[in-house]
Design an enzyme around this catalytic site. Structure first.
Site, PDB file in Angstrom:
ATOM      1  N   GLY A   1       0.782  -1.230   0.000  1.00 15.22           N
ATOM      2  CA  GLY A   1       0.000   0.000   0.000  1.00 15.22           C
ATOM      3  C   GLY A   1       0.808   1.272   0.000  1.00 15.22           C
ATOM      4  O   GLY A   1       0.239   2.377   0.062  1.00 15.22           O
TER       5      GLY A   1
ATOM      6  N   GLU B   1       4.501  -6.322   1.598  1.00 18.63           N
ATOM      7  CA  GLU B   1       4.092  -6.701   0.237  1.00 18.63           C
ATOM      8  C   GLU B   1       3.902  -5.486  -0.673  1.00 18.63           C
ATOM      9  O   GLU B   1       2.801  -5.224  -1.146  1.00 18.63           O
ATOM     10  CB  GLU B   1       2.760  -7.461   0.307  1.00 18.63           C
ATOM     11  CG  GLU B   1       2.767  -8.637   1.237  1.00 18.63           C
ATOM     12  CD  GLU B   1       1.387  -9.249   1.437  1.00 18.63           C
ATOM     13  OE1 GLU B   1       1.328 -10.446   1.718  1.00 18.63           O
ATOM     14  OE2 GLU B   1       0.371  -8.524   1.322  1.00 18.63           O
TER      15      GLU B   1
ATOM     16  N   GLY C   1       3.663  -3.393  -3.984  1.00 17.73           N
ATOM     17  CA  GLY C   1       3.455  -3.648  -5.409  1.00 17.73           C
ATOM     18  C   GLY C   1       3.665  -2.358  -6.172  1.00 17.73           C
ATOM     19  O   GLY C   1       4.676  -2.146  -6.838  1.00 17.73           O
ATOM     20  N   ARG C   2       2.701  -1.439  -5.994  1.00 10.82           N
ATOM     21  CA  ARG C   2       2.732  -0.144  -6.683  1.00 10.82           C
ATOM     22  C   ARG C   2       4.063   0.590  -6.499  1.00 10.82           C
ATOM     23  O   ARG C   2       4.607   1.128  -7.473  1.00 10.82           O
ATOM     24  CB  ARG C   2       1.609   0.735  -6.101  1.00 10.82           C
ATOM     25  CG  ARG C   2       1.420   2.066  -6.796  1.00 10.82           C
ATOM     26  CD  ARG C   2       0.512   2.984  -5.956  1.00 10.82           C
ATOM     27  NE  ARG C   2      -0.675   2.276  -5.529  1.00 10.82           N
ATOM     28  CZ  ARG C   2      -1.792   2.181  -6.228  1.00 10.82           C
ATOM     29  NH1 ARG C   2      -1.899   2.790  -7.380  1.00 10.82           N
ATOM     30  NH2 ARG C   2      -2.817   1.495  -5.758  1.00 10.82           N
TER      31      ARG C   2
ATOM     32  N   ARG D   1      -7.489   2.998 -14.274  1.00 13.09           N
ATOM     33  CA  ARG D   1      -7.564   3.652 -12.965  1.00 13.09           C
ATOM     34  C   ARG D   1      -8.321   4.986 -12.959  1.00 13.09           C
ATOM     35  O   ARG D   1      -9.088   5.244 -12.025  1.00 13.09           O
ATOM     36  CB  ARG D   1      -6.169   3.805 -12.351  1.00 13.09           C
ATOM     37  CG  ARG D   1      -5.533   2.433 -12.040  1.00 13.09           C
ATOM     38  CD  ARG D   1      -4.226   2.548 -11.263  1.00 13.09           C
ATOM     39  NE  ARG D   1      -4.427   3.081  -9.934  1.00 13.09           N
ATOM     40  CZ  ARG D   1      -4.146   4.322  -9.570  1.00 13.09           C
ATOM     41  NH1 ARG D   1      -3.623   5.172 -10.425  1.00 13.09           N
ATOM     42  NH2 ARG D   1      -4.387   4.720  -8.342  1.00 13.09           N
TER      43      ARG D   1
ATOM     44  N   TYR E   1     -11.242   4.727 -10.371  1.00 20.29           N
ATOM     45  CA  TYR E   1     -11.069   5.415  -9.084  1.00 20.29           C
ATOM     46  C   TYR E   1     -11.025   6.929  -9.223  1.00 20.29           C
ATOM     47  O   TYR E   1     -10.713   7.611  -8.243  1.00 20.29           O
ATOM     48  CB  TYR E   1      -9.727   5.043  -8.434  1.00 20.29           C
ATOM     49  CG  TYR E   1      -9.373   3.594  -8.343  1.00 20.29           C
ATOM     50  CD1 TYR E   1     -10.146   2.707  -7.590  1.00 20.29           C
ATOM     51  CD2 TYR E   1      -8.224   3.112  -8.950  1.00 20.29           C
ATOM     52  CE1 TYR E   1      -9.781   1.378  -7.472  1.00 20.29           C
ATOM     53  CE2 TYR E   1      -7.847   1.784  -8.841  1.00 20.29           C
ATOM     54  CZ  TYR E   1      -8.633   0.923  -8.099  1.00 20.29           C
ATOM     55  OH  TYR E   1      -8.257  -0.378  -7.979  1.00 20.29           O
TER      56      TYR E   1
ATOM     57  N   CYS F   1     -15.666   4.116 -26.345  1.00 17.60           N
ATOM     58  CA  CYS F   1     -17.018   4.661 -26.412  1.00 17.60           C
ATOM     59  C   CYS F   1     -17.596   4.910 -25.029  1.00 17.60           C
ATOM     60  O   CYS F   1     -18.618   4.319 -24.650  1.00 17.60           O
ATOM     61  CB  CYS F   1     -17.897   3.712 -27.205  1.00 17.60           C
ATOM     62  SG  CYS F   1     -17.218   3.364 -28.822  1.00 17.60           S
TER      63      CYS F   1
HETATM   64  C1  LIG Z   1      -2.900  -5.162  -3.571  1.00 15.34           C
HETATM   65  C2  LIG Z   1      -2.216  -5.831  -2.435  1.00 15.34           C
HETATM   66  C3  LIG Z   1      -0.894  -5.516  -2.132  1.00 15.34           C
HETATM   67  C4  LIG Z   1      -0.097  -4.479  -2.881  1.00 15.34           C
HETATM   68  O1  LIG Z   1      -0.643  -3.219  -2.767  1.00 15.34           O
HETATM   69  P1  LIG Z   1       0.163  -1.948  -3.357  1.00 15.34           P
HETATM   70  O2  LIG Z   1      -0.723  -0.815  -3.073  1.00 15.34           O
HETATM   71  O3  LIG Z   1       0.342  -2.214  -4.808  1.00 15.34           O
HETATM   72  O4  LIG Z   1       1.459  -1.899  -2.640  1.00 15.34           O
HETATM   73  C5  LIG Z   1      -0.282  -6.180  -1.094  1.00 15.34           C
HETATM   74  N1  LIG Z   1      -0.946  -7.116  -0.377  1.00 15.34           N
HETATM   75  C6  LIG Z   1      -2.226  -7.440  -0.647  1.00 15.34           C
HETATM   76  C7  LIG Z   1      -2.883  -8.467   0.161  1.00 15.34           C
HETATM   77  C8  LIG Z   1      -2.903  -6.812  -1.670  1.00 15.34           C
HETATM   78  O5  LIG Z   1      -4.172  -7.137  -1.924  1.00 15.34           O
END
Ligand SMILES: *Cc1c(COP(=O)(O)O)cnc(C)c1O
Length: 452
Positions: free
Chosen positions: A259, A301, A303-304, A349, A353, A380
């Site tokens: 996150g 964890e 990701g972004r 996105r 959002y 469209c």
């Molecule tokens: C989406 C997600 C992430 C990664 O979130 P980011 O905002 O991309 O860092 C990590 N853990 C879980 C369980 C998720 O669903």
């Protein structure tokens, strides 16, 4: 005037030459489009790797200070391909997956099963079986019924399944806001306040086929205020201490989820991994001291924050249309609508959002005045917006290239074939070389699925 690239938004190798052409990884976007077509996603390999390293090193160092080890799982849903999974593995990260498809990519990349996690609020029997067959390091349980299902699947295979329980802490964050109560009315996890988290943890301990390796919490995405991570950590560690008192089992690991927020617009300040790692480590140490428990192994964890700023999208400008309208004050206004050859099919996105992005003219410099513009796609839907509002040179015209930064996460991974548009390729750049990681889809690919 060539655009000035805000370093917080762009891959670290991005630059603009005297002619105003944007290059990433030493490759001008004009060359990339000439070779690979438009639109396309560009991924800066060196930048991606360095962000992965930055998170791993920051958390490993901060938690070493308090005597805890850390595993960093790259959240594959942000963007996963075989090469990216391999790079993450080479940088010492593990891989989080949430479906059989993501699991298949991680395994194809040669990531050892033990370094893969499986998430999901509705895992199929087949996904659970594949995860157990691959020997994944953890299955993150998301419901009471899943405790029973995973135990049964493990029993059938004659293995002991390593599991975590995903809990909701009542801390739900995203964007700037961070609200510490409510927000439990959503599909993920088991609530601490409602008692379901403890019930699930007890249920896991009663199944000999399950090994309880941790408690998991993911509080949201695109979080720019680190206080939410600290509050969630506190609540999980308190639950861990309570469970130790009632059952004698001190859960060895706590996963704090992902996150970590990034900058999408000029002036936005992304989360600093070193700062958040230090803040969270300090909180973990303090709470464990108060509770009289040892400090757990920690996992995160992201990701972004790893892949988002490493990627850009390059589009070709088509129709440019001035639109006159009256605003709320009844005053007449004009906005320039700049249409590009992609849109909500390659970046969902904004439509999903209301996410905001930035863009620059990337194929030439311009001395023309800037006008408030809106970059829209070719689909469209009037909500098919790529960039809600951005200053672009008034002479922008058909054939110019536009580059949109910070599209590496949740761009290609959320892409669709809406309007039967084939999805763009992902091209990795490094040291002046470009390499296709995911090829462009073709109309033949789409027609091949249609059995007539
Ligand atoms: C989406 C997600 C992430 C990664 O979130 P980011 O905002 O991309 O860092 C990590 N853990 C879980 C369980 C998720 O669903």
């Amino acid at each position: 005037m060539p655009p000035v690239l805000d370093p917080a938004l762009w891959p670290s190798t991005a630059l603009v030459d005297e002619a105003g052409v944007v290059a990433v990884g030493g490759v001008p976007v004009t060359d990339l489009v000439a070779e690979h077509g438009s639109p396309l996603y560009v991924l800066d390999e060196a930048d991606l790797r360095s962000r992965a390293r930055a998170y791993r090193e920051a958390f490993v160092a901060a938690f070493a200070e308090i005597g805890a080890e850390v595993d960093v799982y790259y959240a594959g849903k942000a963007f996963l391909s075989v090469a990216v999974a391999r790079w993450m593995h080479e940088e010492g990260l593990r891989i989080d997956t949430a479906t059989g498809g993501e699991l298949a990519v991680a395994l194809r990349a040669g990531v050892p099963g033990a370094e893969i996690g499986l998430h999901g609020n509705n895992k199929s029997d087949e996904e659970l079986e594949r995860a157990l067959a691959a020997g994944v390091g953890r299955i993150v349980l998301d419901s009471l019924e899943e405790v029973v299902r995973v135990a049964a699947a493990a029993r059938a295979r004659g293995v002991r399944a390593p599991v975590m329980v995903r809990v909701t802490t009542g801390v739900h964050a995203g964007g700037h806001e961070y609200i510490s109560t409510a927000h439990e009315d959503q599909k993920f996890g088991l609530s601490i306040a409602g008692g379901q988290a403890e019930r699930a943890l007890h249920a896991v301990l009663q199944h000999p086929e399950l090994e309880l390796v941790g408690i998991h919490s993911h509080i949201g995405s695109q979080i720019l205020d680190p206080a939410g991570f600290e509050e969630a950590a506190r609540r999980i560690l308190e639950l861990r201490a309570t469970l130790a008192t009632t059952t004698g089992h001190l859960v060895p690991e706590v996963d704090l989820g992902g996150g970590y927020g990034i900058a999408y617009l000029p002036g936005e300040v992304p989360i600093d991994p070193q700062q958040v790692a230090r803040d969270v480590a300090r909180t973990v140490a303090a709470v464990c001291r108060t509770q009289g428990t040892s400090v757990p192994r920690i996992s995160i964890e992201p990701g972004r924050a790893v892949v988002g700023p490493a990627g850009i999208t390059v589009y070709t400008v088509g129709t440019v249309k001035p639109v006159t309208f009256t605003d709320e004050d009844e005053s007449p206004r004009t906005r320039t609508y700049v249409s590009v050859d992609g849109g909500m099919s390659d970046n969902l996105r904004p439509a999903l959002y209301g996410a905001r992005y930035h863009a620059v003219l990337a194929s030439r410099g311009s001395v023309a005045d800037a006008v408030t513009s809106r970059v829209v796609g070719k689909h469209c839907e009037s909500g098919d917006v790529v960039v809600h509002e951005v200053e672009l040179p008034v002479d922008i015209a058909r054939g110019d290239l536009l580059a949109v930064p910070a599209t590496g996460a949740y761009g290609r991974s959320m892409a669709s074939n809406y309007n039967m548009v084939p999805r763009p390729p992902v091209v990795a750049v490094r040291d002046g070389d470009a390499r296709v990681l995911v090829r462009r889809e073709t109309e033949d690919d789409l027609l091949a699925l249609d059995l007539g």
